[in-house]
Scaffold this motif. Structure first.
Motif, PDB file in Angstrom:
ATOM      1  N   CYS A  93      -4.373   6.285   0.115  1.00 40.26           N
ATOM      2  CA  CYS A  93      -4.236   4.603  -0.040  1.00 40.26           C
ATOM      3  C   CYS A  93      -3.374   5.032  -1.329  1.00 40.26           C
ATOM      4  CB  CYS A  93      -4.473   3.424  -0.380  1.00 40.26           C
ATOM      5  SG  CYS A  93      -3.377   1.964  -0.777  1.00 40.26           S
ATOM      6  N   HIS A 137       0.997  -1.144  -0.059  1.00 34.63           N
ATOM      7  CA  HIS A 137      -0.118   0.135  -0.044  1.00 34.63           C
ATOM      8  C   HIS A 137       0.674   1.410  -0.741  1.00 34.63           C
ATOM      9  CE1 HIS A 137      -3.598  -2.634   1.056  1.00 34.63           C
ATOM     10  NE2 HIS A 137      -2.801  -3.137   1.857  1.00 34.63           N
ATOM     11  N   CYS A 189      -3.723  -1.769  -4.442  1.00 35.72           N
ATOM     12  CA  CYS A 189      -4.304  -2.904  -3.434  1.00 35.72           C
ATOM     13  C   CYS A 189      -5.019  -3.841  -3.692  1.00 35.72           C
ATOM     14  CB  CYS A 189      -4.035  -2.353  -2.346  1.00 35.72           C
ATOM     15  SG  CYS A 189      -4.948  -1.317  -1.395  1.00 35.72           S
ATOM     16  N   MET A 248     -10.121   3.410   0.481  1.00 38.35           N
ATOM     17  CA  MET A 248      -9.092   3.002   1.181  1.00 38.35           C
ATOM     18  C   MET A 248      -8.978   4.048   1.725  1.00 38.35           C
ATOM     19  SD  MET A 248      -6.447   0.236   1.665  1.00 38.35           S
ATOM     20  CE  MET A 248      -4.334   0.754   3.151  1.00 38.35           C
ATOM     21  N   HIS A 284      -9.487  -0.895  -3.155  1.00 35.71           N
ATOM     22  CA  HIS A 284      -8.515   0.101  -3.268  1.00 35.71           C
ATOM     23  C   HIS A 284      -8.726   1.511  -3.188  1.00 35.71           C
ATOM     24  CE1 HIS A 284      -4.648   2.580  -4.497  1.00 35.71           C
ATOM     25  NE2 HIS A 284      -5.920   2.879  -5.006  1.00 35.71           N
ATOM     26  N   GLU A 336      -2.020   3.464  -3.522  1.00 30.38           N
ATOM     27  CA  GLU A 336      -0.541   2.354  -4.486  1.00 30.38           C
ATOM     28  C   GLU A 336      -1.518   1.088  -4.638  1.00 30.38           C
ATOM     29  OE1 GLU A 336       2.598   1.516  -5.120  1.00 30.38           O
ATOM     30  OE2 GLU A 336       1.863   0.173  -7.111  1.00 30.38           O
TER      31      GLU A 336
END
Ligand SMILES: [Cu+2]
Length: 274
Positions: free
Chosen positions: A217, A182, A221, A228, A225, A219
């Motif tokens: 977040c 992440h 993931c 997040m 995602h 990245e």
């Protein structure tokens, strides 16, 4: 070295650059990301302003050259003859080498100085070379699919799903992950640090006055995602102490199930043993 039309292009370029560069720095600069939410964010706006100012004359050169090409550089009948090749002209070669070398070396020096000056919000691994002087509040950021939780090791290892930081405080963020890769991105604070399983990635941030900020977040993931994210808060120091107290009370029933505070964690205890 320069023909008369070459000189005209150079003069127009210098004139346009001299007018537009200060305007771009003064008008566009203050609105560049990531804003003014921390000492590091302010530094990043300063860096972004410099880089935008440096690129302005390059854009001006392209625009002047386009205008010149579109209005002057025309075939007006007769046989089409190519000009002499530039690659054999030593002055062009030297000019190009000097301009590009100076630009790149300046940016390398400037970037290194800025990075070392007050630590950076980028997360330089478990042993960063630029450590800001003075007392710092350690806060651990734990990423997992698909949320962030935060631990306060100097407050009994309290873990909470909210990120609250005291104002005007140097914070040492320890960013890690329980599962996938992440990235912890606290946009207005100017922090973006990789959250990798088994890694204690350290980033520094000096908060300013009370405000809210976004955490995402950064990245890809997994499936959720995009969901997040958190809203974090910077609060006055007295309010921070009260918040810690209320969180400790709210989570006291489940606190005993938490693992001991550690630089990294593993979701499956067996895996740690293996
Ligand atoms: Cu993630």
């Amino acid at each position: 070295m320069w023909s008369s039309s070459g000189r005209k292009v150079i003069v127009a370029w210098i004139a346009l650059s001299a007018v537009t560069t200060p305007i771009v720095a003064a008008v566009v600069g203050p609105h560049l990301p990531p804003g003014n939410g921390s000492a590091q964010a302010t530094e990043q706006v300063f860096d972004n302003t410099w880089m935008t100012a440096i690129v302005t004359p390059i854009v001006c050169l392209l625009l002047v050259f386009f205008v010149y090409v579109l209005t002057q550089f025309r075939h007006t009948g007769g046989e089409l003859v190519d000009g002499p090749p530039l690659r054999d002209d030593p002055s062009v070669r030297v000019f190009w080498l000097v301009v590009t070398s100076v630009t790149v070396l300046f940016l390398a020096g400037f970037g290194t100085y800025e990075l070392l000056q007050n630590g950076s919000g980028g997360g330089q691994g478990p042993s960063p070379i630029a450590i800001p002087i003075g007392k710092k509040l350690p806060v651990q950021v734990i990423a997992q699919q698909w949320q962030f939780t935060y631990r306060y090791p100097t407050y009994g290892g309290l873990e909470t799903p909210q990120l609250v930081l005291p104002a005007d405080t140097y914070v040492e963020l320890h960013v890690t992950s329980l599962d996938a890769i992440h990235s912890f991105w606290a946009y207005e604070l100017g922090v973006k640090a990789d959250a990798n399983p088994g890694v204690d990635n350290i980033a520094y941030v000096k908060t300013k006055g009370p405000r809210t900020f976004h955490v995402r977040c950064a990245e890809l993931c997994g499936l959720w995602h995009g969901y997040m994210f958190n809203n974090g808060r910077v609060v006055p120091q007295s309010q921070f102490a009260a918040w810690i107290k209320s969180q400790t009370r709210d989570f006291s029933a489940v606190a005993k199930y938490l693992p001991k505070y550690s630089k990294t964690y593993y979701p499956d205890p067996q895996r740690r043993a293996g």
